[in-house]
Design a protein around this motif. Structure first.
Motif, PDB file in Angstrom:
ATOM      1  N   TYR A 193       0.844  -1.191   0.000  1.00 28.64           N
ATOM      2  CA  TYR A 193       0.000   0.000   0.000  1.00 28.64           C
ATOM      3  C   TYR A 193       0.880   1.243   0.000  1.00 28.64           C
ATOM      4  O   TYR A 193       1.909   1.276   0.669  1.00 28.64           O
ATOM      5  CB  TYR A 193      -0.896   0.025   1.244  1.00 28.64           C
ATOM      6  CG  TYR A 193      -1.816  -1.168   1.370  1.00 28.64           C
ATOM      7  CD1 TYR A 193      -3.080  -1.157   0.783  1.00 28.64           C
ATOM      8  CD2 TYR A 193      -1.427  -2.295   2.087  1.00 28.64           C
ATOM      9  CE1 TYR A 193      -3.934  -2.246   0.904  1.00 28.64           C
ATOM     10  CE2 TYR A 193      -2.272  -3.391   2.205  1.00 28.64           C
ATOM     11  CZ  TYR A 193      -3.525  -3.364   1.621  1.00 28.64           C
ATOM     12  OH  TYR A 193      -4.356  -4.452   1.740  1.00 28.64           O
ATOM     13  N   GLN A 203      -3.393   3.515  -2.961  1.00 30.80           N
ATOM     14  CA  GLN A 203      -3.487   2.304  -3.773  1.00 30.80           C
ATOM     15  C   GLN A 203      -2.999   1.085  -3.008  1.00 30.80           C
ATOM     16  O   GLN A 203      -2.111   1.172  -2.156  1.00 30.80           O
ATOM     17  CB  GLN A 203      -2.644   2.444  -5.041  1.00 30.80           C
ATOM     18  CG  GLN A 203      -3.091   3.552  -5.966  1.00 30.80           C
ATOM     19  CD  GLN A 203      -2.302   3.551  -7.252  1.00 30.80           C
ATOM     20  OE1 GLN A 203      -2.343   2.601  -8.027  1.00 30.80           O
ATOM     21  NE2 GLN A 203      -1.572   4.622  -7.491  1.00 30.80           N
ATOM     22  N   GLY A 204      -3.560  -0.065  -3.374  1.00 33.26           N
ATOM     23  CA  GLY A 204      -3.083  -1.353  -2.907  1.00 33.26           C
ATOM     24  C   GLY A 204      -2.821  -2.243  -4.102  1.00 33.26           C
ATOM     25  O   GLY A 204      -3.661  -2.321  -5.020  1.00 33.26           O
ATOM     26  N   GLN A 245      -3.914  -4.441  -9.171  1.00 34.96           N
ATOM     27  CA  GLN A 245      -4.440  -3.417  -8.279  1.00 34.96           C
ATOM     28  C   GLN A 245      -5.679  -3.947  -7.557  1.00 34.96           C
ATOM     29  O   GLN A 245      -6.600  -4.458  -8.183  1.00 34.96           O
ATOM     30  CB  GLN A 245      -4.794  -2.151  -9.056  1.00 34.96           C
ATOM     31  CG  GLN A 245      -5.157  -0.975  -8.166  1.00 34.96           C
ATOM     32  CD  GLN A 245      -5.478   0.285  -8.963  1.00 34.96           C
ATOM     33  OE1 GLN A 245      -6.273   0.244  -9.890  1.00 34.96           O
ATOM     34  NE2 GLN A 245      -4.838   1.379  -8.602  1.00 34.96           N
ATOM     35  N   VAL A 246      -5.689  -3.812  -6.234  1.00 32.33           N
ATOM     36  CA  VAL A 246      -6.822  -4.290  -5.441  1.00 32.33           C
ATOM     37  C   VAL A 246      -7.474  -3.177  -4.632  1.00 32.33           C
ATOM     38  O   VAL A 246      -8.505  -3.396  -3.992  1.00 32.33           O
ATOM     39  CB  VAL A 246      -6.382  -5.442  -4.494  1.00 32.33           C
ATOM     40  CG1 VAL A 246      -5.950  -6.660  -5.302  1.00 32.33           C
ATOM     41  CG2 VAL A 246      -5.265  -4.997  -3.555  1.00 32.33           C
ATOM     42  N   LEU A 247      -6.879  -1.987  -4.643  1.00 33.90           N
ATOM     43  CA  LEU A 247      -7.460  -0.844  -3.937  1.00 33.90           C
ATOM     44  C   LEU A 247      -7.102   0.435  -4.674  1.00 33.90           C
ATOM     45  O   LEU A 247      -5.952   0.644  -5.052  1.00 33.90           O
ATOM     46  CB  LEU A 247      -6.928  -0.758  -2.501  1.00 33.90           C
ATOM     47  CG  LEU A 247      -7.322   0.502  -1.718  1.00 33.90           C
ATOM     48  CD1 LEU A 247      -8.814   0.505  -1.407  1.00 33.90           C
ATOM     49  CD2 LEU A 247      -6.512   0.636  -0.435  1.00 33.90           C
ATOM     50  N   ARG A 248      -8.131   1.264  -4.904  1.00 36.09           N
ATOM     51  CA  ARG A 248      -7.916   2.608  -5.451  1.00 36.09           C
ATOM     52  C   ARG A 248      -8.886   3.531  -4.736  1.00 36.09           C
ATOM     53  O   ARG A 248     -10.096   3.374  -4.846  1.00 36.09           O
ATOM     54  CB  ARG A 248      -8.167   2.655  -6.953  1.00 36.09           C
ATOM     55  CG  ARG A 248      -7.829   4.021  -7.583  1.00 36.09           C
ATOM     56  CD  ARG A 248      -8.300   4.114  -9.036  1.00 36.09           C
ATOM     57  NE  ARG A 248      -7.808   5.311  -9.698  1.00 36.09           N
ATOM     58  CZ  ARG A 248      -8.336   6.531  -9.568  1.00 36.09           C
ATOM     59  NH1 ARG A 248      -9.408   6.723  -8.779  1.00 36.09           N
ATOM     60  NH2 ARG A 248      -7.819   7.568 -10.225  1.00 36.09           N
ATOM     61  N   PHE A 249      -8.349   4.483  -3.953  1.00 34.95           N
ATOM     62  CA  PHE A 249      -9.194   5.385  -3.170  1.00 34.95           C
ATOM     63  C   PHE A 249      -8.577   6.762  -3.205  1.00 34.95           C
ATOM     64  O   PHE A 249      -7.427   6.947  -2.814  1.00 34.95           O
ATOM     65  CB  PHE A 249      -9.306   4.883  -1.722  1.00 34.95           C
ATOM     66  CG  PHE A 249     -10.286   5.664  -0.889  1.00 34.95           C
ATOM     67  CD1 PHE A 249     -11.634   5.345  -0.901  1.00 34.95           C
ATOM     68  CD2 PHE A 249      -9.856   6.707  -0.085  1.00 34.95           C
ATOM     69  CE1 PHE A 249     -12.544   6.057  -0.130  1.00 34.95           C
ATOM     70  CE2 PHE A 249     -10.750   7.439   0.694  1.00 34.95           C
ATOM     71  CZ  PHE A 249     -12.107   7.102   0.662  1.00 34.95           C
ATOM     72  N   LEU A 309      -9.537   3.350   6.578  1.00 36.83           N
ATOM     73  CA  LEU A 309     -10.111   2.698   5.411  1.00 36.83           C
ATOM     74  C   LEU A 309     -10.190   1.192   5.635  1.00 36.83           C
ATOM     75  O   LEU A 309      -9.283   0.601   6.198  1.00 36.83           O
ATOM     76  CB  LEU A 309      -9.280   2.986   4.166  1.00 36.83           C
ATOM     77  CG  LEU A 309      -9.002   4.453   3.816  1.00 36.83           C
ATOM     78  CD1 LEU A 309      -8.137   4.541   2.574  1.00 36.83           C
ATOM     79  CD2 LEU A 309     -10.297   5.215   3.630  1.00 36.83           C
ATOM     80  N   ASP A 310     -11.269   0.585   5.125  1.00 41.81           N
ATOM     81  CA  ASP A 310     -11.385  -0.876   5.229  1.00 41.81           C
ATOM     82  C   ASP A 310     -10.861  -1.542   3.958  1.00 41.81           C
ATOM     83  O   ASP A 310     -10.441  -0.872   3.024  1.00 41.81           O
ATOM     84  CB  ASP A 310     -12.830  -1.296   5.520  1.00 41.81           C
ATOM     85  CG  ASP A 310     -13.787  -0.952   4.390  1.00 41.81           C
ATOM     86  OD1 ASP A 310     -13.311  -0.626   3.274  1.00 41.81           O
ATOM     87  OD2 ASP A 310     -15.000  -0.983   4.619  1.00 41.81           O
TER      88      ASP A 310
END
Length: 204
Positions: free
Chosen positions: A134, A143-144, A159-163, A203-204
Motif C-alpha cells: 500500500y 493504492q493497494g 491493483q486491489v485498492l484505489r481510493f 479505510l477498510d
C-alpha cells in the motif's frame, strides 16, 4: 551522495551487510557495509528508469525488503519492485544482482484529469500485509497492489485498492492487525474531495 539524503535509510532485515537509501541526487542505492569503505553495489536513477517520470527524481521513502525484494516509491510517481538476488562471493563479500521486475505508475489519467496538475510524487514508505503493498501520492491517490506472484518469482501485479482522498499524502500509511489502513492527508489544494473525507481517515 553529495546531495541531501532526504529518504530514511533501511538496513537489511535478513542479516546481509547492506544499506538501502535514496538521495536528492536522483539515485537510490544499495550499499555494501562489509568493505573497508562503504561501497555502492548498485543504483537506480529516478529520472531515467521509467518511461514517464513525473514531478522529479528524489527518493524520500524508506525501502522495504520482503523476501529478497526491495519495494519503494519515487518522487517520479512510480512504485518499484526490485528482485535483489542477494548473496556472497567466493571471498565472503556480500553481492547483489538487482532486477527490476515491476514498475507501477502511482498515477493514472483519471487522477491527472481531476487534479489538473502533475503533483503525484510518492514521498511515503510503502506498507505491506499478506502479499499486498500500500502507498499513496501527492495527488491523494491511495493504492493497494497484490504482488504475491512477483514475490513467488513471477512478474504479475494486480491493483486491489484505489481510493482518492483529494489531497497530498506524504505520511506513510499505517496498517493495524485487522488490515485497516490509517491515512493522513495534507490540506494543500483545498478541493471539495479533501473537505469531504478530511485529513485523517481509517479505510477498510
Amino acid at each position: 551522495t553529495r546531495d541531501l539524503a532526504k529518504g530514511s535509510a533501511t538496513t537489511d532485515p535478513d542479516g546481509f551487510p547492506l544499506y538501502y537509501a535514496g538521495s536528492r541526487d536522483g539515485h537510490l542505492r544499495v550499499v555494501a557495509l562489509d568493505r573497508e569503505d562503504p561501497t555502492t553495489l548498485w543504483s537506480i536513477d529516478g529520472g531515467t528508469s521509467v518511461p514517464r517520470p513525473l514531478r522529479n527524481d528524489d527518493w524520500d521513502g524508506a525501502p522495504l525488503i520482503v523476501r529478497d525484494h526491495l519495494l519503494t516509491g519515487g518522487e517520479n510517481g512510480w512504485l518499484y519492485v526490485i528482485r535483489l538476488h542477494r548473496g556472497y562471493d567466493d571471498a565472503g563479500l556480500v553481492t547483489v544482482a538487482p532486477e527490476i521486475v515491476a514498475t507501477i505508475a502511482g498515477f493514472d489519467d483519471e487522477l491527472l484529469g481531476v487534479l489538473g496538475d502533475r503533483e503525484v510524487s510518492i514521498e511515503n514508505s510503502v506498507a505491506f500485509r499478506k502479499g499486498v503493498l500500500y502507498f499513496a501520492n501527492s495527488g491523494g491517490l491511495v493504492q493497494g497492489w497484490d504482488i504475491r506472484d512477483v514475490l513467488g518469482g513471477g512478474t504479475q501485479v494486480q491493483q486491489v485498492l484505489r481510493f482518492w482522498v483529494g489531497d497530498d499524502v506524504d505520511a506513510s500509511i499505517v496498517l493495524d492487525a485487522q488490515g485497516f489502513l490509517y491515512v493522513a492527508a495534507e490540506y494543500q489544494r483545498f478541493n471539495e474531495r479533501a473537505r469531504e473525507v478530511g485529513p485523517l481517515m481509517k479505510l477498510d
